[in-house]
Design a protein around this motif. Structure first.
Motif, PDB file in Angstrom:
ATOM      1  N   ILE A 185       0.839  -1.208   0.000  1.00 51.19           N
ATOM      2  CA  ILE A 185       0.000   0.000   0.000  1.00 51.19           C
ATOM      3  C   ILE A 185       0.872   1.255   0.000  1.00 51.19           C
ATOM      4  CG2 ILE A 185      -1.725   1.334   1.290  1.00 51.19           C
ATOM      5  CD1 ILE A 185      -2.906  -1.215   0.077  1.00 51.19           C
ATOM      6  N   LYS A 186       1.845   1.332   0.904  1.00 54.60           N
ATOM      7  CA  LYS A 186       2.699   2.520   1.021  1.00 54.60           C
ATOM      8  C   LYS A 186       3.520   2.738  -0.249  1.00 54.60           C
ATOM      9  CE  LYS A 186       6.549   2.632   3.535  1.00 54.60           C
ATOM     10  NZ  LYS A 186       7.410   2.627   4.740  1.00 54.60           N
ATOM     11  N   ILE A 187       4.141   1.691  -0.761  1.00 59.05           N
ATOM     12  CA  ILE A 187       5.000   1.834  -1.929  1.00 59.05           C
ATOM     13  C   ILE A 187       4.173   2.138  -3.176  1.00 59.05           C
ATOM     14  CG2 ILE A 187       6.677   0.657  -3.422  1.00 59.05           C
ATOM     15  CD1 ILE A 187       7.749   1.563  -0.652  1.00 59.05           C
ATOM     16  N   ALA A 188       3.025   1.476  -3.334  1.00 59.89           N
ATOM     17  CA  ALA A 188       2.163   1.752  -4.494  1.00 59.89           C
ATOM     18  C   ALA A 188       1.665   3.191  -4.464  1.00 59.89           C
ATOM     19  CB  ALA A 188       0.992   0.777  -4.527  1.00 59.89           C
ATOM     20  N   GLU A 189       1.283   3.695  -3.291  1.00 58.43           N
ATOM     21  CA  GLU A 189       0.833   5.093  -3.183  1.00 58.43           C
ATOM     22  C   GLU A 189       1.965   6.051  -3.539  1.00 58.43           C
ATOM     23  OE1 GLU A 189      -0.854   5.594   0.729  1.00 58.43           O
ATOM     24  OE2 GLU A 189      -2.636   4.443   0.205  1.00 58.43           O
ATOM     25  N   PHE A 190       3.186   5.752  -3.111  1.00 58.97           N
ATOM     26  CA  PHE A 190       4.333   6.600  -3.441  1.00 58.97           C
ATOM     27  C   PHE A 190       4.524   6.676  -4.955  1.00 58.97           C
ATOM     28  CE2 PHE A 190       8.816   7.053  -4.519  1.00 58.97           C
ATOM     29  CZ  PHE A 190       9.141   8.227  -3.867  1.00 58.97           C
ATOM     30  N   TYR A 191       4.524   5.525  -5.625  1.00 62.82           N
ATOM     31  CA  TYR A 191       4.736   5.523  -7.079  1.00 62.82           C
ATOM     32  C   TYR A 191       3.581   6.201  -7.817  1.00 62.82           C
ATOM     33  CZ  TYR A 191       9.102   3.075  -6.978  1.00 62.82           C
ATOM     34  OH  TYR A 191      10.421   2.772  -6.769  1.00 62.82           O
ATOM     35  N   ARG A 192       2.361   6.010  -7.364  1.00 61.34           N
ATOM     36  CA  ARG A 192       1.237   6.718  -8.001  1.00 61.34           C
ATOM     37  C   ARG A 192       1.411   8.227  -7.845  1.00 61.34           C
ATOM     38  NH1 ARG A 192      -1.816   2.191  -6.473  1.00 61.34           N
ATOM     39  NH2 ARG A 192      -2.401   3.093  -4.501  1.00 61.34           N
ATOM     40  N   LYS A 193       1.886   8.654  -6.681  1.00 62.67           N
ATOM     41  CA  LYS A 193       2.087  10.083  -6.427  1.00 62.67           C
ATOM     42  C   LYS A 193       3.186  10.649  -7.318  1.00 62.67           C
ATOM     43  CE  LYS A 193       3.954  11.305  -2.485  1.00 62.67           C
ATOM     44  NZ  LYS A 193       4.207  11.621  -1.068  1.00 62.67           N
ATOM     45  N   ILE A 199       0.822  -0.599 -11.214  1.00 62.19           N
ATOM     46  CA  ILE A 199       0.956   0.853 -11.214  1.00 62.19           C
ATOM     47  C   ILE A 199       0.869   1.359 -12.645  1.00 62.19           C
ATOM     48  CG2 ILE A 199       2.405   2.817 -10.554  1.00 62.19           C
ATOM     49  CD1 ILE A 199       1.315   1.123  -8.195  1.00 62.19           C
ATOM     50  N   ILE A 200       1.643   0.745 -13.538  1.00 62.10           N
ATOM     51  CA  ILE A 200       1.594   1.070 -14.964  1.00 62.10           C
ATOM     52  C   ILE A 200       1.248  -0.222 -15.684  1.00 62.10           C
ATOM     53  CG2 ILE A 200       2.911   1.831 -16.982  1.00 62.10           C
ATOM     54  CD1 ILE A 200       4.752   3.356 -15.077  1.00 62.10           C
ATOM     55  N   THR A 201       0.266  -0.181 -16.576  1.00 61.41           N
ATOM     56  CA  THR A 201      -0.150  -1.405 -17.250  1.00 61.41           C
ATOM     57  C   THR A 201       0.084  -1.382 -18.752  1.00 61.41           C
ATOM     58  OG1 THR A 201      -2.404  -0.579 -17.440  1.00 61.41           O
ATOM     59  CG2 THR A 201      -1.898  -1.938 -15.525  1.00 61.41           C
ATOM     60  N   LYS A 202       0.392  -0.226 -19.321  1.00 61.51           N
ATOM     61  CA  LYS A 202       0.644  -0.146 -20.762  1.00 61.51           C
ATOM     62  C   LYS A 202       2.139  -0.152 -21.011  1.00 61.51           C
ATOM     63  CE  LYS A 202      -3.557   2.085 -21.689  1.00 61.51           C
ATOM     64  NZ  LYS A 202      -4.580   2.669 -22.010  1.00 61.51           N
ATOM     65  N   GLY A 203       2.559  -0.811 -22.083  1.00 67.06           N
ATOM     66  CA  GLY A 203       3.991  -0.908 -22.362  1.00 67.06           C
ATOM     67  C   GLY A 203       4.622  -1.846 -21.359  1.00 67.06           C
ATOM     68  N   THR A 204       5.710  -1.439 -20.745  1.00 63.08           N
ATOM     69  CA  THR A 204       6.336  -2.225 -19.686  1.00 63.08           C
ATOM     70  C   THR A 204       5.549  -1.995 -18.404  1.00 63.08           C
ATOM     71  OG1 THR A 204       8.489  -1.967 -20.724  1.00 63.08           O
ATOM     72  CG2 THR A 204       8.470  -2.626 -18.420  1.00 63.08           C
ATOM     73  N   THR A 205       5.113  -3.066 -17.775  1.00 60.79           N
ATOM     74  CA  THR A 205       4.294  -2.992 -16.567  1.00 60.79           C
ATOM     75  C   THR A 205       5.163  -2.732 -15.332  1.00 60.79           C
ATOM     76  OG1 THR A 205       2.743  -4.559 -17.532  1.00 60.79           O
ATOM     77  CG2 THR A 205       2.626  -4.274 -15.167  1.00 60.79           C
ATOM     78  N   LEU A 206       4.677  -1.877 -14.439  1.00 58.59           N
ATOM     79  CA  LEU A 206       5.302  -1.666 -13.140  1.00 58.59           C
ATOM     80  C   LEU A 206       4.335  -2.180 -12.093  1.00 58.59           C
ATOM     81  CD1 LEU A 206       7.505  -0.476 -11.268  1.00 58.59           C
ATOM     82  CD2 LEU A 206       6.249   1.693 -11.359  1.00 58.59           C
ATOM     83  N   THR A 207       4.776  -3.140 -11.282  1.00 60.01           N
ATOM     84  CA  THR A 207       3.933  -3.700 -10.239  1.00 60.01           C
ATOM     85  C   THR A 207       4.633  -3.599  -8.890  1.00 60.01           C
ATOM     86  OG1 THR A 207       4.804  -5.938 -10.584  1.00 60.01           O
ATOM     87  CG2 THR A 207       2.810  -5.351 -11.791  1.00 60.01           C
ATOM     88  N   VAL A 208       3.839  -3.703  -7.825  1.00 61.79           N
ATOM     89  CA  VAL A 208       4.349  -3.744  -6.456  1.00 61.79           C
ATOM     90  C   VAL A 208       3.783  -5.016  -5.831  1.00 61.79           C
ATOM     91  CG1 VAL A 208       4.449  -2.553  -4.250  1.00 61.79           C
ATOM     92  CG2 VAL A 208       4.363  -1.222  -6.359  1.00 61.79           C
ATOM     93  N   TYR A 209       4.644  -5.794  -5.179  1.00 60.59           N
ATOM     94  CA  TYR A 209       4.249  -7.132  -4.738  1.00 60.59           C
ATOM     95  C   TYR A 209       4.880  -7.471  -3.399  1.00 60.59           C
ATOM     96  CZ  TYR A 209       4.102 -12.285  -4.919  1.00 60.59           C
ATOM     97  OH  TYR A 209       3.906 -13.617  -4.643  1.00 60.59           O
ATOM     98  N   ASN A 210       4.134  -8.178  -2.555  1.00 60.00           N
ATOM     99  CA  ASN A 210       4.641  -8.710  -1.298  1.00 60.00           C
ATOM    100  C   ASN A 210       4.527 -10.220  -1.372  1.00 60.00           C
ATOM    101  OD1 ASN A 210       5.222  -9.565   1.284  1.00 60.00           O
ATOM    102  ND2 ASN A 210       3.905  -8.074   2.296  1.00 60.00           N
ATOM    103  N   ASN A 211       5.667 -10.892  -1.501  1.00 56.19           N
ATOM    104  CA  ASN A 211       5.658 -12.352  -1.590  1.00 56.19           C
ATOM    105  C   ASN A 211       5.679 -13.021  -0.226  1.00 56.19           C
ATOM    106  OD1 ASN A 211       8.277 -12.018  -0.737  1.00 56.19           O
ATOM    107  ND2 ASN A 211       9.228 -12.939  -2.540  1.00 56.19           N
ATOM    108  N   GLY A 212       5.614 -12.242   0.845  1.00 59.72           N
ATOM    109  CA  GLY A 212       5.582 -12.780   2.199  1.00 59.72           C
ATOM    110  C   GLY A 212       6.937 -12.862   2.873  1.00 59.72           C
ATOM    111  N   ALA A 213       8.015 -12.747   2.120  1.00 53.93           N
ATOM    112  CA  ALA A 213       9.355 -12.781   2.709  1.00 53.93           C
ATOM    113  C   ALA A 213       9.701 -11.406   3.266  1.00 53.93           C
ATOM    114  CB  ALA A 213      10.391 -13.196   1.664  1.00 53.93           C
TER     115      ALA A 213
END
Length: 115
Positions: free
Chosen positions: A14-22, A38-52
């Motif tokens: 949540i915190k990191i995705a909000e930062f990148y959107r801002k 975060i970005i879905t067109k062209g090269t996608t930018l995602t934020v993910y928590n794999n639990g580690a």
């Protein structure tokens, strides 16, 4: 072949995705705590928590975004309270870069390229 996705792994999606959107001036209604686009067109930018658990000492990767006017983006990010490490500066290869980090310490560059 083309690069399809850059994924930022974090303990706080949540915190990191909000930062990148801002900083990227993007809006979204997504509030998923595990995975967000975060970005879905062209090269996608995602934020993910794999639990580690992450140590947030990211020293081997940086993300660069090409912008129309790095000086204008510098002023906009200052108003948003983003801590700028290096103000816009012309580089020997011709790009004008500024450097800052996201809340997890990932290095980010905004750059304008010569025409």
């Amino acid at each position: 072949m083309k690069l399809g996705e850059v994924c930022i792994e974090t303990n706080d999606v949540i915190k990191i995705a909000e930062f990148y959107r801002k900083i990227l001036n993007i809006s979204s209604d997504c509030s998923d705590e595990i995975h967000q686009y975060i970005i879905t067109k062209g090269t996608t930018l995602t934020v993910y928590n794999n639990g580690a658990v992450k140590n947030n000492q990211n020293q081997n990767i940086s993300i660069a975004f090409t912008v129309d006017d790095v000086d204008a983006e510098y002023e906009r990010l200052l108003k948003l309270g983003v801590h700028i490490i290096d103000a816009p500066k012309l580089q020997p290869w011709g790009a004008k870069n500024m450097h800052f980090c996201d809340p997890d310490g990932n290095h980010i560059y905004f750059r304008s390229l010569p025409e």
